[in-house]
Design an enzyme around this catalytic site. Structure first.
Site, mmCIF file in Angstrom:
data_model
loop_
_atom_site.group_PDB
_atom_site.id
_atom_site.type_symbol
_atom_site.label_atom_id
_atom_site.label_comp_id
_atom_site.label_asym_id
_atom_site.label_seq_id
_atom_site.Cartn_x
_atom_site.Cartn_y
_atom_site.Cartn_z
ATOM 1 N N GLY A 29 -17.261 -16.948 -34.314
ATOM 2 C CA GLY A 29 -18.132 -17.701 -35.210
ATOM 3 C C GLY A 29 -17.932 -19.194 -35.020
ATOM 4 N N GLY A 53 -16.528 -13.044 -34.174
ATOM 5 C CA GLY A 53 -17.929 -12.778 -34.459
ATOM 6 C C GLY A 53 -18.622 -11.975 -33.378
ATOM 7 C CD GLU A 104 -10.543 -12.764 -36.183
ATOM 8 O OE1 GLU A 104 -11.710 -12.762 -35.758
ATOM 9 O OE2 GLU A 104 -9.687 -11.927 -35.830
ATOM 10 C CG ASP A 153 -14.512 -12.273 -40.576
ATOM 11 O OD1 ASP A 153 -14.051 -12.456 -39.429
ATOM 12 O OD2 ASP A 153 -15.419 -12.996 -41.054
#
Length: 348
Positions: free
Chosen positions: A65, A114, A137, A145
């Site tokens: 992301g 992402g 992450e 996520d």
């Protein structure tokens, strides 16, 4: 439409091509909205039989992301724009997961964060010799996520917990072995695969016909050690287990974990444990949005991005600094339901 995405019809498929090569196709909010709108349009188009997801050029499918955008939000607007990004990105993840038509994701190159979120929901996930898959992450104080809780918790032998905590990178052969990819194709066969699918051939049959036997999956040699040392959902137990192992592999993984955010590691273990018990992907995304809304504005995220991406000194000062200082009360607060009207909801 956006110049960050190449969206078009070709034969009987809809094509979504990520188009930010200088950023390794890292996702922006604009890209998420463009993909979601195209998928919505193609839902009602009987001429579109399948969707192909790939990237336009360069060495990566999708590096993740827009981390710089999220950090700016954490530092300057109290996380408001960052939460909007997560909210809409998660809607896209859910839309893809529940999409009625087959999606074929070509994970040819770097597939992280992402990029995992938009490829794992696909019915067909194609790895190549260029694939480098990771959920890194824990190194920047975020958490795995974009559906990571769902996808990783369902891997065998605690492989998901290992990937979530260490941020280990898997190559294409390892992705196929672990179940993160459905097919392994040489990269020079991808154009032919896309052409055949666009001409109406069933995607699974095309991919099976062009698939080749990958090299041995190196991580398979460590599978027993991973299952043993990462067996617990308690982070301190994992560290203690590795400390008792005098092998070079254990020492390396322990050293890796010592560089990660203790908060994120504990969040990830709880996230995967809770996700494994869920039966609805939307419930997983709701949980992950609650986590995202909290960790975005906690100290570790801005500090982790500073250390790894901004200043590149790789010396983050985590807060809390040790696993023991990450209390159950803190975790409960991170996972708690959001106020009424702020919870995540799927599209529609």
């Amino acid at each position: 439409m956006t110049d960050q995405m190449m969206i078009r019809r070709e034969g009987c498929v809809g094509l979504l091509s990520l188009n930010r090569p200088k950023a390794i196709h890292a996702l922006t909010l604009e890209m998420c909205h463009a993909m979601s709108a195209a998928l919505t349009e193609w839902t009602g188009d009987d001429a579109v039989k399948a969707v192909i997801l790939d990237h336009s050029e360069g060495r990566g499918f999708c590096a993740g992301g827009d981390i710089a955008f999220l950090r700016n939000s954490a530092l300057n607007d109290g996380g408001v724009s960052g939460r909007k990004f997560f909210h809409d990105e998660y809607q896209l993840n859910h839309q893809m997961f529940t999409y009625a038509k087959p999606i074929v994701a070509f994970m040819d190159g770097i597939t992280m964060g992402g990029g995992v979120g938009i490829s794992q929901p696909a019915k067909y996930r194609v790895a190549t010799e260029n694939t480098r898959f990771a959920m890194p992450e824990t190194g920047i104080g975020l958490f795995p996520d974009v559906g990571g809780g769902w996808h990783l918790s369902r891997l065998q032998g605690r492989m998901g917990q290992f990937l979530a905590l260490t941020g280990a990178r898997l190559d294409g052969a390892e992705c196929l072995w672990a179940g993160l990819a459905t097919h392994y194709l040489p990269s020079d066969a991808l154009a032919e695969a896309k052409e055949r699918i666009a001409h109406g051939h069933e995607p699974g049959g095309v991919l099976s016909a062009l698939a080749v036997t990958p090299p041995p999956a190196r991580i398979e040699g460590n599978a027993a050690a991973i299952a043993k040392h990462f067996a617990s959902d308690r982070y301190e137990d994992i560290l203690a287990s590795l400390e008792l192992d005098d092998t070079e592999w254990a020492a390396k993984e322990l050293a890796t974990l010592r560089t990660k955010s203790p908060q994120t590691c504990k969040v990830a273990l709880r996230q995967l444990a809770e996700s494994a018990a869920l039966t609805d992907f939307a419930d997983n995304m709701r949980m992950e949005y609650r986590i995202a809304a909290r960790v975005l504005v906690r100290p570790d995220f801005a500090e982790g991005v500073r250390a790894v991406i901004v200043d590149k000194d790789n010396a983050p000062r985590w807060n809390p600094a040790t696993p023991e200082e990450v209390s159950e009360e803190l975790l409960d607060a991170i996972f708690a339901p959001l106020p009424e009207g702020e919870e995540w909801m799927p599209l529609g």
